[in-house]
Scaffold this active site. Structure first.
Site, PDB file in Angstrom:
ATOM      1  N   LYS A 220      -5.249   3.096  -7.525  1.00 45.40           N
ATOM      2  CA  LYS A 220      -5.621   2.616  -6.182  1.00 45.40           C
ATOM      3  C   LYS A 220      -4.488   2.909  -5.197  1.00 45.40           C
ATOM      4  O   LYS A 220      -4.715   3.462  -4.119  1.00 45.40           O
ATOM      5  CB  LYS A 220      -5.886   1.119  -6.214  1.00 45.40           C
ATOM      6  CG  LYS A 220      -5.983   0.465  -4.841  1.00 45.40           C
ATOM      7  CD  LYS A 220      -6.208  -1.033  -4.904  1.00 45.40           C
ATOM      8  CE  LYS A 220      -4.959  -1.835  -5.050  1.00 45.40           C
ATOM      9  NZ  LYS A 220      -4.181  -2.028  -3.815  1.00 45.40           N
ATOM     10  N   ASN A 221      -3.269   2.584  -5.583  1.00 48.29           N
ATOM     11  CA  ASN A 221      -2.154   2.689  -4.632  1.00 48.29           C
ATOM     12  C   ASN A 221      -1.655   4.110  -4.434  1.00 48.29           C
ATOM     13  O   ASN A 221      -0.818   4.357  -3.567  1.00 48.29           O
ATOM     14  CB  ASN A 221      -1.017   1.758  -5.053  1.00 48.29           C
ATOM     15  CG  ASN A 221      -1.396   0.300  -4.827  1.00 48.29           C
ATOM     16  OD1 ASN A 221      -2.441   0.025  -4.227  1.00 48.29           O
ATOM     17  ND2 ASN A 221      -0.600  -0.614  -5.331  1.00 48.29           N
TER      18      ASN A 221
ATOM     19  N   ARG B 139      -4.530  -3.993   4.360  1.00 52.78           N
ATOM     20  CA  ARG B 139      -3.360  -3.631   5.169  1.00 52.78           C
ATOM     21  C   ARG B 139      -2.993  -2.160   5.021  1.00 52.78           C
ATOM     22  O   ARG B 139      -2.376  -1.586   5.905  1.00 52.78           O
ATOM     23  CB  ARG B 139      -2.174  -4.521   4.882  1.00 52.78           C
ATOM     24  CG  ARG B 139      -1.603  -4.378   3.511  1.00 52.78           C
ATOM     25  CD  ARG B 139      -0.354  -5.239   3.376  1.00 52.78           C
ATOM     26  NE  ARG B 139       0.844  -4.461   3.684  1.00 52.78           N
ATOM     27  CZ  ARG B 139       1.518  -4.518   4.819  1.00 52.78           C
ATOM     28  NH1 ARG B 139       1.112  -5.286   5.780  1.00 52.78           N
ATOM     29  NH2 ARG B 139       2.594  -3.787   5.013  1.00 52.78           N
TER      30      ARG B 139
ATOM     31  N   CYS C  25      -0.778 -11.791   4.754  1.00 53.34           N
ATOM     32  CA  CYS C  25      -1.817 -11.914   3.726  1.00 53.34           C
ATOM     33  C   CYS C  25      -1.357 -13.010   2.774  1.00 53.34           C
ATOM     34  O   CYS C  25      -0.315 -13.619   2.960  1.00 53.34           O
ATOM     35  CB  CYS C  25      -2.019 -10.593   2.997  1.00 53.34           C
ATOM     36  SG  CYS C  25      -0.744 -10.261   1.793  1.00 53.34           S
TER      37      CYS C  25
ATOM     38  N   ARG D 275       4.196  -9.735   5.354  1.00 53.18           N
ATOM     39  CA  ARG D 275       3.886  -8.286   5.335  1.00 53.18           C
ATOM     40  C   ARG D 275       4.138  -7.627   6.698  1.00 53.18           C
ATOM     41  O   ARG D 275       3.252  -7.062   7.323  1.00 53.18           O
ATOM     42  CB  ARG D 275       2.430  -8.056   4.911  1.00 53.18           C
ATOM     43  CG  ARG D 275       1.978  -8.770   3.669  1.00 53.18           C
ATOM     44  CD  ARG D 275       2.642  -8.318   2.382  1.00 53.18           C
ATOM     45  NE  ARG D 275       2.335  -6.972   1.968  1.00 53.18           N
ATOM     46  CZ  ARG D 275       1.276  -6.618   1.249  1.00 53.18           C
ATOM     47  NH1 ARG D 275       0.389  -7.522   0.926  1.00 53.18           N
ATOM     48  NH2 ARG D 275       1.079  -5.378   0.890  1.00 53.18           N
TER      49      ARG D 275
ATOM     50  N   ASP E 198       3.746  -5.924  -8.913  1.00 49.89           N
ATOM     51  CA  ASP E 198       2.294  -5.986  -9.143  1.00 49.89           C
ATOM     52  C   ASP E 198       1.941  -6.350 -10.582  1.00 49.89           C
ATOM     53  O   ASP E 198       0.760  -6.549 -10.884  1.00 49.89           O
ATOM     54  CB  ASP E 198       1.639  -4.652  -8.781  1.00 49.89           C
ATOM     55  CG  ASP E 198       1.693  -4.396  -7.291  1.00 49.89           C
ATOM     56  OD1 ASP E 198       1.404  -3.266  -6.873  1.00 49.89           O
ATOM     57  OD2 ASP E 198       2.048  -5.330  -6.535  1.00 49.89           O
TER      58      ASP E 198
ATOM     59  N   ARG F 111     -11.201  -5.685  -5.456  1.00 49.33           N
ATOM     60  CA  ARG F 111     -10.440  -4.786  -4.575  1.00 49.33           C
ATOM     61  C   ARG F 111      -9.669  -3.754  -5.386  1.00 49.33           C
ATOM     62  O   ARG F 111      -9.440  -2.649  -4.930  1.00 49.33           O
ATOM     63  CB  ARG F 111      -9.440  -5.597  -3.738  1.00 49.33           C
ATOM     64  CG  ARG F 111     -10.071  -6.456  -2.689  1.00 49.33           C
ATOM     65  CD  ARG F 111      -9.035  -7.014  -1.757  1.00 49.33           C
ATOM     66  NE  ARG F 111      -8.198  -5.924  -1.223  1.00 49.33           N
ATOM     67  CZ  ARG F 111      -7.146  -6.135  -0.438  1.00 49.33           C
ATOM     68  NH1 ARG F 111      -6.785  -7.360  -0.123  1.00 49.33           N
ATOM     69  NH2 ARG F 111      -6.437  -5.116   0.025  1.00 49.33           N
TER      70      ARG F 111
HETATM   71  C1  EPZ Z   1       2.745  -1.458  -1.599  1.00 47.81           C
HETATM   72  O1  EPZ Z   1       2.583  -2.396  -0.558  1.00 47.81           O
HETATM   73  C2  EPZ Z   1       1.579  -1.715  -2.546  1.00 47.81           C
HETATM   74  N1  EPZ Z   1       0.314  -1.494  -1.847  1.00 47.81           N
HETATM   75  C3  EPZ Z   1       1.652  -3.159  -3.054  1.00 47.81           C
HETATM   76  O2  EPZ Z   1       0.587  -3.362  -3.976  1.00 47.81           O
HETATM   77  C4  EPZ Z   1       2.989  -3.353  -3.783  1.00 47.81           C
HETATM   78  O3  EPZ Z   1       3.087  -4.680  -4.231  1.00 47.81           O
HETATM   79  C5  EPZ Z   1       4.135  -3.015  -2.827  1.00 47.81           C
HETATM   80  O4  EPZ Z   1       3.976  -1.672  -2.300  1.00 47.81           O
HETATM   81  C6  EPZ Z   1       5.496  -3.113  -3.492  1.00 47.81           C
HETATM   82  O5  EPZ Z   1       5.540  -2.252  -4.577  1.00 47.81           O
HETATM   83  C7  EPZ Z   1      -0.128  -0.224  -1.699  1.00 47.81           C
HETATM   84  O6  EPZ Z   1       0.512   0.728  -2.109  1.00 47.81           O
HETATM   85  C8  EPZ Z   1      -1.445  -0.060  -0.985  1.00 47.81           C
HETATM   86  P1  EPZ Z   1       6.285  -2.604   0.840  1.00 47.81           P
HETATM   87  P2  EPZ Z   1       3.472  -2.252   0.780  1.00 47.81           P
HETATM   88  O7  EPZ Z   1       6.187  -2.077   2.226  1.00 47.81           O
HETATM   89  O8  EPZ Z   1       3.696  -0.834   1.113  1.00 47.81           O
HETATM   90  C9  EPZ Z   1       8.783  -5.751   3.295  1.00 47.81           C
HETATM   91  C10 EPZ Z   1      -1.340  -4.381  -4.813  1.00 47.81           C
HETATM   92  O9  EPZ Z   1      -1.498  -5.450  -5.395  1.00 47.81           O
HETATM   93  N2  EPZ Z   1       8.526  -4.914   4.474  1.00 47.81           N
HETATM   94  O10 EPZ Z   1       7.024  -1.813  -0.177  1.00 47.81           O
HETATM   95  O11 EPZ Z   1       2.886  -3.129   1.821  1.00 47.81           O
HETATM   96  C11 EPZ Z   1       7.538  -6.447   2.797  1.00 47.81           C
HETATM   97  O12 EPZ Z   1       7.309  -7.639   3.513  1.00 47.81           O
HETATM   98  C12 EPZ Z   1      -0.430  -4.304  -3.602  1.00 47.81           C
HETATM   99  O13 EPZ Z   1      -1.895  -3.301  -5.138  1.00 47.81           O
HETATM  100  C13 EPZ Z   1       9.169  -5.205   5.670  1.00 47.81           C
HETATM  101  O14 EPZ Z   1       9.942  -6.155   5.759  1.00 47.81           O
HETATM  102  O15 EPZ Z   1       4.835  -2.905   0.287  1.00 47.81           O
HETATM  103  C14 EPZ Z   1       7.859  -6.710   1.353  1.00 47.81           C
HETATM  104  O16 EPZ Z   1       8.625  -7.900   1.282  1.00 47.81           O
HETATM  105  C15 EPZ Z   1       0.129  -5.672  -3.238  1.00 47.81           C
HETATM  106  N3  EPZ Z   1       8.926  -4.422   6.759  1.00 47.81           N
HETATM  107  C16 EPZ Z   1       8.746  -5.518   0.961  1.00 47.81           C
HETATM  108  O17 EPZ Z   1       9.182  -4.925   2.193  1.00 47.81           O
HETATM  109  C17 EPZ Z   1       8.076  -3.332   6.703  1.00 47.81           C
HETATM  110  O18 EPZ Z   1       7.916  -2.640   7.727  1.00 47.81           O
HETATM  111  C18 EPZ Z   1       8.010  -4.457   0.169  1.00 47.81           C
HETATM  112  O19 EPZ Z   1       6.879  -4.085   0.927  1.00 47.81           O
HETATM  113  C19 EPZ Z   1       7.449  -3.052   5.475  1.00 47.81           C
HETATM  114  C20 EPZ Z   1       7.682  -3.847   4.373  1.00 47.81           C
END
Ligand code: EPZ
Length: 422
Positions: free
Chosen positions: A22-23, A97, A121, A126, A309, A401
């Site tokens: 998915k990701n 998102r 969320c 996020r 995850d 999802r």
């Molecule tokens: C991706 O989300 C995945 N989703 C998530 O999987 C996964 O948990 C996550 O990466 C971490 O590995 C998809 O790929 C669609 P991040 P993403 O940006 O990109 C902070 C699932 O269950 N952050 O790496 O949204 C954020 O708040 C989902 O399949 C900022 O502060 O994750 C978090 O604490 C859940 N500012 C950390 O970074 C930003 O601009 C990691 O978030 C962006 C992120």
């Protein structure tokens, strides 16, 4: 709303095939916006999030066709040769998102975009500040108006961007944007997840010039245009890990076909440390639960660390382990909501900030529980597999999802599980 009913106590055994990631699929599908030529994808899983992404792309005027074959859904072809809208609406972005990933490609190819901010969320606030900071450094003019990011870019240029956090989404958004931007863009402290590396592979197949993806410095030399692509997505490492936990929990013996052990090293080492037998074979991983596992400490980290995850799934295993374990969640600020539901099933879990202290018990007891987010929902299904008696899980739209026909896959392995149509 549908529910899932699980009657615990069955030992799972047999072979299960992992669906496409998915990701990985989500950003790859969005990358089709970067070219007017046809893109064909194979192995795209049949998930709610995929359908949402295709709905979003169609709303922009992108042509989407999904072939049907004897086994169900076949190839997916996408062609963004007549994009009529440059806006991703709130109702789509709030449900998923990852829709925010259209910002970079739309801005880079068309010079403007209006994308709703995703909002928070269940698992955290996020934010998207790192996405916006990077695009601004590339010369974009970004305004926040009524909950929407309004981005304009008369002339984007290469930039050196440092990500304060190795954000997966920010790395993907910026990498896609940079492919069509004149000059060199360098993303430092980039996310190293396999899904990021896979996106770079697809973009390079489309004619992009990306080097270093999968490391913490990614360099993108802009090109004038990208061409179409044909690509099969990688297997879903989180789904694979979920079935491996199911084998350990039920003292079963499962061959997870399609699992890539190299995408799950930290996770597999933790399972081994807990006493689970892992044998890595060509294109598959066999997992045998030889009895009650040992409690082990787990800390989630950006790749290649233990994946956030798979944290909820690991907590279930620790809830019936021999000994005490500490699970520390460092990625999201609210990713322990499954703990309260496990406590309803008798688990001994104490939360202290971003740490969960788990005292393993001999067994859990079936109960009526509620799913709260995607990975938490699957951890509740896992708990039901080992609990005494029946477990009824509501709000399983979260599950749909990210997991393709999971009750069918678990039934085929011997689980007593069924979906109750609501
Ligand atoms: C991706 O989300 C995945 N989703 C998530 O999987 C996964 O948990 C996550 O990466 C971490 O590995 C998809 O790929 C669609 P991040 P993403 O940006 O990109 C902070 C699932 O269950 N952050 O790496 O949204 C954020 O708040 C989902 O399949 C900022 O502060 O994750 C978090 O604490 C859940 N500012 C950390 O970074 C930003 O601009 C990691 O978030 C962006 C992120």
């Amino acid at each position: 709303m549908d529910k899932i009913l699980v009657c615990g106590g069955k030992r799972l055994q047999g072979e299960v095939v992992v669906s496409g990631s998915k990701n990985s699929a989500l950003p790859v599908l969005v990358s089709s916006l970067l070219t007017a030529e046809q893109c064909a994808y194979q192995g795209i899983p049949d998930l709610m999030d995929i359908r949402t992404t295709l709905k979003l792309l169609s709303s922009l005027g992108v042509r989407v066709e999904r072939e049907q074959d004897s086994r169900g859904l076949g190839d997916l072809t996408i062609r963004a040769d007549h994009v009529t809208k440059l806006e991703a609406s709130y109702d789509l972005v709030k449900t998923m998102r990852a829709s925010f990933l259209v910002l970079g490609p739309l801005l880079s190819r068309f010079g403007e975009a209006r994308v709703s901010t995703p909002g928070g969320c269940a698992i955290g606030t996020r934010p998207v500040n790192l996405h916006l900071k990077g695009l601004t450094e590339m010369g974009a003019n970004i305004d926040l108006v009524h909950g929407y990011v309004v981005a304009k870019a008369t002339k984007l240029h290469g930039a050196k961007i440092y990500l304060d956090l190795p954000s997966v989404g920010a790395t993907e958004n910026l990498m896609m944007a940079a492919t069509l931007v004149k000059g060199m863009t360098v993303i430092e402290n980039a996310a190293k997840e396999p899904e990021v590396e896979e996106l770079a592979t697809v973009l390079n197949k489309m004619g992009a010039q990306i080097h270093g993806a999968g490391s913490d410095v990614v360099k993108i030399e802009g090109v004038d245009a990208l061409h179409g692509v044909r690509h099969r997505v990688i297997p879903d490492r989180i789904e694979a890990g979920t079935f491996m936990v199911a084998a350990a929990l039920t003292h079963g013996d499962i061959v997870v076909r399609g699992a890539r052990a190299d995408h799950l090293e930290a996770f597999l080492l933790k399972l081994k440390e807990a006493g689970v037998t892992i044998s890595i074979e060509e294109g598959r991983v066999r997992v045998k639960g030889e009895g009650r596992v040992k409690g082990v400490d787990v800390t989630t980290l950006p790749y290649p660390g233990f994946p956030t995850d798979l944290q909820a799934q690991m907590m279930v295993l620790m809830a019936v382990a021999d000994g005490v374990s500490v699970v520390t969640e460092t990625i999201f600020e609210n990713r322990f909501m499954h703990a309260q539901e496990l406590i309803r099933m008798g688990a001994d879990v104490r939360l202290e900030g971003n740490r969960a202290i788990i005292r393993g018990l001999e067994s859990l007891s079936g109960a009526e529980i509620m799913a709260t987010d995607l990975r938490a929902s699957v951890s509740l299904v896992l708990a039901g597999l080992v609990a005494k008696g029946n477990t009824e899980i509501s709000r399983i739209y979260h599950l749909d999802r990210g997991y393709e026909h999971i009750e069918r896959k678990l039934s085929a392995l011997g689980a007593n599980i069924q979906r109750i149509k609501g």
